[in-house]
Design an enzyme around this catalytic site. Structure first.
Site, PDB file in Angstrom:
ATOM      1  CG  ASN A   7      -1.763   1.205   1.375  1.00  0.00           C
ATOM      2  OD1 ASN A   7      -1.808   2.038   0.465  1.00  0.00           O
ATOM      3  ND2 ASN A   7      -2.445   1.350   2.505  1.00  0.00           N
ATOM      4  CG  HIS A  92      -6.028   1.816   5.311  1.00  0.00           C
ATOM      5  ND1 HIS A  92      -5.500   2.785   6.124  1.00  0.00           N
ATOM      6  CD2 HIS A  92      -5.057   0.890   5.131  1.00  0.00           C
ATOM      7  CE1 HIS A  92      -4.238   2.454   6.408  1.00  0.00           C
ATOM      8  NE2 HIS A  92      -3.955   1.311   5.819  1.00  0.00           N
ATOM      9  CD  GLU A 163      -3.469  -2.431   7.326  1.00  0.00           C
ATOM     10  OE1 GLU A 163      -2.336  -2.654   6.884  1.00  0.00           O
ATOM     11  OE2 GLU A 163      -4.113  -1.412   7.057  1.00  0.00           O
ATOM     12  N   GLY A 169       2.429   2.362  11.010  1.00  0.00           N
ATOM     13  CA  GLY A 169       3.376   3.474  10.943  1.00  0.00           C
ATOM     14  C   GLY A 169       4.055   3.784  12.262  1.00  0.00           C
ATOM     15  CB  SER A 205       5.221  -1.620  12.133  1.00  0.00           C
ATOM     16  OG  SER A 205       4.768  -0.325  12.476  1.00  0.00           O
TER      17      SER A 205
HETATM   18  P1  13P Z   1       2.948   0.633   7.693  1.00  0.00           P
HETATM   19  O1  13P Z   1       3.546  -0.621   7.088  1.00  0.00           O
HETATM   20  O2  13P Z   1       3.625   1.885   7.200  1.00  0.00           O
HETATM   21  O3  13P Z   1       2.862   0.539   9.173  1.00  0.00           O
HETATM   22  O4  13P Z   1       1.455   0.757   7.145  1.00  0.00           O
HETATM   23  C1  13P Z   1       0.620  -0.342   7.235  1.00  0.00           C
HETATM   24  C2  13P Z   1      -0.608  -0.061   6.471  1.00  0.00           C
HETATM   25  O5  13P Z   1      -1.395   0.797   6.843  1.00  0.00           O
HETATM   26  C3  13P Z   1      -0.855  -0.826   5.240  1.00  0.00           C
HETATM   27  O6  13P Z   1      -2.124  -0.611   4.738  1.00  0.00           O
END
Ligand code: 13P
Length: 246
Positions: A7, A92, A163, A169, A205
């Site tokens: 993504n 999301h 998620e 993040g 992450s």
């Molecule tokens: P990160 O891998 O940057 O934590 O993001 C995960 C995400 O939101 C994928 O959709």
């Protein structure tokens, strides 16, 4: 078979997406991996040009729930399908928390994806405060029920991405064993309540150092990587880690 989904959020310009997609098109995928990139809407065609003919598939980051009409700024599932998308992210956490997308909107977008022939990737996850208040199952159940109730879809027509909001993040991923338990629980809920079988991915992450730990788990069918997936060297490292662990 396991999924490796990238993504790209709003990280890359169209030129940067084209360049990254060109690198990805040259990578060979480990056996048993199905991979897809979710570029920014404006970069979608550039990425599709580069990835055409490769093993990589494409997905939309966000679709509107209506197929066509007076919806300024919106892009329909049908338009993404026409542009070459196979999948679309729905619900999301950034759409929910930054743009105020409701469970009802996620339900409508999931239906729109199914109508347009896209495979929805329904994202669910508890927030940091849910976690502190021990409300993980409550939150996930609510999100799953509001999206899937009233949808008439065959098994395999949708994917789910677990998620946890606190893991996105943050550099603080959910431990693979914990994510595996949640993925198993989600599958049970979908099967018991809706008679559905769905693959469940983990996102939050994911890095070259931890990706293999998720993909080797029984109930986790893939990963949805964000920032780490925007750099081709890091995608290569993630794919190599998966290959090495297989
Ligand atoms: P990160 O891998 O940057 O934590 O993001 C995960 C995400 O939101 C994928 O959709």
């Amino acid at each position: 078979m396991k999924y490796f989904f990238a993504n790209w959020k709003m990280y890359l310009t169209a030129a940067e997406s084209r360049s990254a997609a060109r690198s990805l098109a040259g990578f060979s995928l480990p056996e048993g991996i199905r991979a897809a990139v979710f570029p920014n809407t404006l970069a979608f065609s550039a990425a599709a040009d580069e990835l055409g003919g490769s093993y990589w598939q494409l997905g939309a980051q966000n679709v509107d729930s209506t197929p066509q009409g007076a919806y300024t700024g919106a892009t329909s599932a049908l338009m993404f399908k026409e542009a070459g998308a196979v999948y679309a992210l729905v619900g999301h956490s950034e759409r929910r928390h930054i743009f105020g997308e409701t469970d009802e909107a996620a339900h409508n977008k999931t239906q729109a994806c199914l109508d347009a022939g896209l495979i929805p990737v329904v994202c669910v996850g508890e927030s940091e405060s849910d976690r502190k208040e021990d409300k993980r199952q409550y939150r996930l159940k609510k999100q799953l029920f509001q999206v899937f109730t009233g949808l008439n879809l065959p098994s395999g027509a949708a994917l789910v991405a677990y998620e946890p909001v606190w893991a996105i993040g943050s550099g603080e991923p959910c431990a693979p064993a914990d994510a595996d338990d949640v993925a198993g629980w989600i599958k049970l809920e979908l099967s018991q309540s809706f008679g559905l079988t769905a693959a469940v991915l983990y996102g939050g992450s994911v890095t070259p150092d931890n990706v293999a730990g998720y993909l080797e788990r029984e109930a986790i069918d893939g990963v949805l990587s964000g920032s780490a997936s925007t750099r081709p060297d890091s995608v290569a490292a993630m794919l190599a880690a998966v290959e090495g662990s297989g």
